[in-house]
Design an enzyme around this catalytic site. Structure first.
Site: not given
Ligand code: AOF
Ligand code: ZN
Length: 370
Positions: A55, A91, A199, A222
């Site tokens: 976001e 966000c 993998r 690899r």
């Molecule tokens: C969102 N938008 O693009 C993603 C989200 O440690 P942080 O701040 O990066 O938070 C990680 C957590 O945020 C992850 O476990 C998941 O719940 C959420 N990821 N959320 O609004 C994003 N990548």
């Molecule tokens: Zn977020």
């Protein structure tokens, strides 16, 4: 906006999200687009673990001359916007702060610190929320992340290569091996490379004692440009020779055993090259103990690469999500180590990819002359 337009923009979110593959785990891959008057004015995705979320990148991508439109636009995002302070601020707060009036979400975030709280934050600030657009596809994209947070274990992929008569290799007890320690090559250069790609898509890879001795595998990637998974081996009585490739110290290797424990911090061990020992007890299910350990190590996906006994124990405990089997149709072994048997009734067997909505089975058949 009708449902079809919602889907079109959500597909774009999914495309963007996939650009993060290999760089965001254990975070999910997420994509976002900002739409004004049926035109995309901003796009973004989560590029790298620890860096801004989709976001944020999407909102920041809007050109200066279009910024005044943000407060009249719809934000599409493949995962519920987060509500917590993690490596980055929430966000959902940013969306409210930018006065975005409407958010269309692919699927809810199962992570306990979010899990509906992002949607609640938006609603209570008066933001209109539509959710569940392409939900199945959005969940599938992050199947490892979803399995980890909902089942509290990694996403488990079983893989083996078998002969036309369903054998994994020679059996030394049957005496049909030319040598006591000998490896049978069933696959070709193409599938060997493919397996290295598989993998690289998993966070860890596990084999049993017999496979470690018989094949002396490196268990790295690899043949494919990607991440090396954490190597894991079962060696209950610590009898494996120290000269095995697994123990070369180049990447982290975890030895599940009944004799000693050297791991002090489960959260960091997967980033520490070298050999680490995790102690299990003989009285409890080994598969369950490994699953618990992996959960606490924050390992979201596991490839089980053999041998037969280990693979079968995952099948017997119903502890798997996907099976990938390679069969060499020109190779017959007669007697030998029998390949695992997937339980009947849980799968639709056919060529290519079939799914019973719970599990996926992929069967690759090699037909070239030997
Ligand atoms: C969102 N938008 O693009 C993603 C989200 O440690 P942080 O701040 O990066 O938070 C990680 C957590 O945020 C992850 O476990 C998941 O719940 C959420 N990821 N959320 O609004 C994003 N990548
Ligand atoms: Zn977020």
């Amino acid at each position: 906006m009708n449902a079809t337009s919602h889907e079109t923009y959500m597909y774009r979110c999914l495309q963007l999200a996939q650009l993060g593959v290999g760089n965001v785990a254990p975070n999910p891959m997420v994509g976002a687009v900002l739409v004004h008057d049926d035109k995309i004015i901003g796009e973004g995705y989560h590029r790298k673990y620890g860096e801004p979320h989709a976001e944020v990148n999407c909102i920041n991508s809007v050109s200066p001359d279009k910024q005044e439109l943000i407060s009249q636009s719809t934000l599409y995002v493949s995962l519920e916007p987060c509500a917590h302070f993690g490596k980055t601020p929430p966000c959902a707060d940013l969306i409210v702060h930018m006065n975005i009036p409407r958010v269309v979400i692919g699927c809810r975030d199962p992570f306990a610190q979010v899990d509906g709280k992002g949607i609640e934050k938006l609603l209570s600030a008066g933001v209109e929320v539509v959710s569940g657009i392409l939900e199945k596809e959005c969940r599938e994209l992050n199947k490892r992340f979803f399995t980890f947070h909902t089942c509290h274990r990694p996403y488990i992929m079983l893989k083996w290569a078998q002969t036309a008569d369903s054998k994994l290799g020679y059996s030394s007890s049957l005496g049909n091996s030319p040598l006591p320690v000998s490896r049978l090559f069933i696959t070709n250069a193409f599938t060997n490379r493919l397996v290295h790609k598989w993998r690289s898509e998993q966070m860890a890879i596990l084999i049993g004692t017999h496979t470690a001795i018989q094949d002396d595998p490196s268990l790295n990637t690899r043949l494919w440009p990607g991440n090396h998974p954490v190597r894991m081996v079962i060696d209950k009585q610590l009898t494996l020779p120290s000269g095995l490739k697994l123990f070369d110290g180049s990447i982290p290797t975890i030895v599940f055993n009944e004799r000693k424990n050297t791991i002090e911090n489960l959260k960091v061990v997967r980033q520490q090259p070298g050999v680490h020992y995790y102690q299990v007890v003989s009285s409890d299910s080994l598969v369950q103990q490994i699953m618990n350990a992996l959960y606490h190590m924050e390992i979201q996906s596991l490839l089980v690469e053999g041998g037969s006994v280990l693979l079968q124990s995952f099948i017997e405990e119903d502890m798997w999500d996907e099976a990938r089997v390679i069969t060499n149709e020109n190779l017959f072994l007669g007697e030998g180590l029998a390949a695992p048997v997937l339980r009947q009734g849980t799968l639709i067997f056919s060529e290519g990819i079939a799914s019973d909505t719970i599990r996926t089975y992929q069967h690759i058949k090699l037909n070239e002359p030997l």
